[in-house]
Design an enzyme around this catalytic site. Structure first.
Site, mmCIF file in Angstrom:
data_model
loop_
_atom_site.group_PDB
_atom_site.id
_atom_site.type_symbol
_atom_site.label_atom_id
_atom_site.label_comp_id
_atom_site.label_asym_id
_atom_site.label_seq_id
_atom_site.Cartn_x
_atom_site.Cartn_y
_atom_site.Cartn_z
ATOM 1 N N HIS A 111 65.301 18.397 -55.464
ATOM 2 C CA HIS A 111 64.587 17.309 -56.147
ATOM 3 C C HIS A 111 65.305 15.964 -56.088
ATOM 4 C CE1 HIS A 111 61.544 20.006 -57.302
ATOM 5 N NE2 HIS A 111 61.965 20.383 -58.481
ATOM 6 N N HIS A 185 55.875 16.536 -61.281
ATOM 7 C CA HIS A 185 56.396 17.825 -61.770
ATOM 8 C C HIS A 185 55.890 18.140 -63.188
ATOM 9 C CE1 HIS A 185 59.052 21.236 -62.071
ATOM 10 N NE2 HIS A 185 59.669 20.929 -60.932
ATOM 11 N N GLU A 313 52.798 21.744 -57.857
ATOM 12 C CA GLU A 313 53.534 20.613 -57.298
ATOM 13 C C GLU A 313 53.108 20.388 -55.844
ATOM 14 O OE1 GLU A 313 57.870 21.136 -58.066
ATOM 15 O OE2 GLU A 313 57.172 22.905 -59.181
#
Length: 349
Positions: A111, A185, A313
């Protein structure tokens, strides 16, 4: 349709913390902060018309910058970048030049690393009309920030329309070859209480990318038939979740043509009657069921416990920079990265 802007405080550096409230004509409400271009709240009607909270997050946006929260790595509602999901060993190459990113998830990069897009203060501009309201957020990531080459200019536009669709449109440009994979997210809980194990989901995804024990794809693409990832027909999330030690955390390959907006998944909560349709232009999406939540946080009496939410996602596949057989995440000078994702809320009577 209406939009309101409030200044809820200041960061330690003295920058205003903005919170935008988007409201549809029938009362659906979305809140977004300039901290991390983050969706903090979505309230939608149930089958009886009662509004309820359907995402995990915080009422005070400054919580998203707290050490306690950031150390957990949950990314509630955040815009994730530069690269959503994992890159093996934090390594990739462009034109035979090797780049090393932070290793922050076992042996891998996840991420965008520490201090990534979810921690940045985005520049915001609101807009409204009779049929839609929204906010445009921009951030410029400097060359080599978190180890990524190129100065990357990113715009994320959140729009709520009169039919209770929340659309997220992304654009990014670079001055040097780089890799880009952006997502939102949000953790959804359509019941607003308890866990999501009784939520029914179905996917327009007949294939997935198998992974190793560090959550890195093997490079293969296989059929979901005969696996616990087969949601072509609706199943409750909890029906087969025990097949995986840590629940669902898998990349699904969306049927149809990548780049075209198409439905990827649908969720239905039988308790409230709420539904969620998830559409995107991306080639895949990560289905995650929040195994690592441990009750550290709560809101409105709902503790954020294990399986307290699920994520859809939108994304390119994990570790794509190291898998030439996967759709490319390379962005060159003069090109524009684009993505559209829509979360469409409704009810079944």
């Amino acid at each position: 349709m209406k939009i309101e802007k409030n200044i809820t405080g200041q960061t330690p550096e003295g920058v205003d913390v903005e919170l935008y409230t988007l409201t549809s004509n029938d009362g659906m409400e979305v809140k977004i902060t300039n901290i991390g271009a983050t969706i903090t709240s979505i309230r939608t009607p149930d089958r009886n018309g009662n509004l309820g909270q359907v995402v995990l997050g915080f009422d005070d946006p400054l919580t998203y910058l707290s050490k306690e929260y950031l150390d957990c790595g949950f990314f509630f509602g955040a815009t994730v970048g530069r690269y959503a999901n994992r890159i093996a060993l934090g390594k990739f190459a462009i034109d035979n030049k090797q780049y090393q990113l932070e290793v922050n998830n076992g042996p891998n990069h996840l991420h965008g690393g520490t201090g990534s897009f979810n921690t940045k203060i985005w520049q915001s501009t609101q807009f409204e009309s009779e049929s839609r309201v929204g906010v445009s957020m921009t951030y410029t990531s400097p060359n080599m920030e978190n180890g990524y080459p190129g100065t990357l200019s990113v715009t994320v536009v959140f729009t709520l329309n009169a039919t209770n669709e929340l659309s997220i449109n992304y654009q990014a440009k670079t001055d040097k070859k780089t890799i880009v994979n952006l997502t939102n997210h949000s953790y959804f809980n359509l019941a607003g209480v308890g866990n999501v194990l009784d939520t029914e989901v179905s996917f327009a995804a007949s294939r997935y990318t198998p992974k190793d024990d560090t959550n890195i794809p093997t490079g293969d693409v296989e059929s979901v038939k005969g696996t616990a990832l087969d949601f072509i027909m609706p199943h409750k999330i909890g029906e087969r979740i025990g097949y995986y030690d840590d629940g669902y955390d898998h990349n699904l390959v969306i049927d149809g043509t990548a780049g075209e907006l198409r439905q990827a998944a649908e969720a239905y909560d039988p308790r409230s009657g709420r539904t969620l349709q998830f559409l995107t232009t991306e080639p895949g999406f990560q289905f995650y069921t929040a195994y690592y939540l441990g009750g550290q946080f709560e809101r409105e009496g709902l503790k954020f416990d294990r399986f307290g939410g699920f994520c859809f996602e939108a994304q390119h596949y994990p570790d794509s920079p190291n898998k030439p057989q996967f759709p490319s995440t390379l962005l060159k000078q003069g090109e524009t990265y684009t993505q559209t994702t829509i979360y469409r809320f409704g009810v079944r009577k």
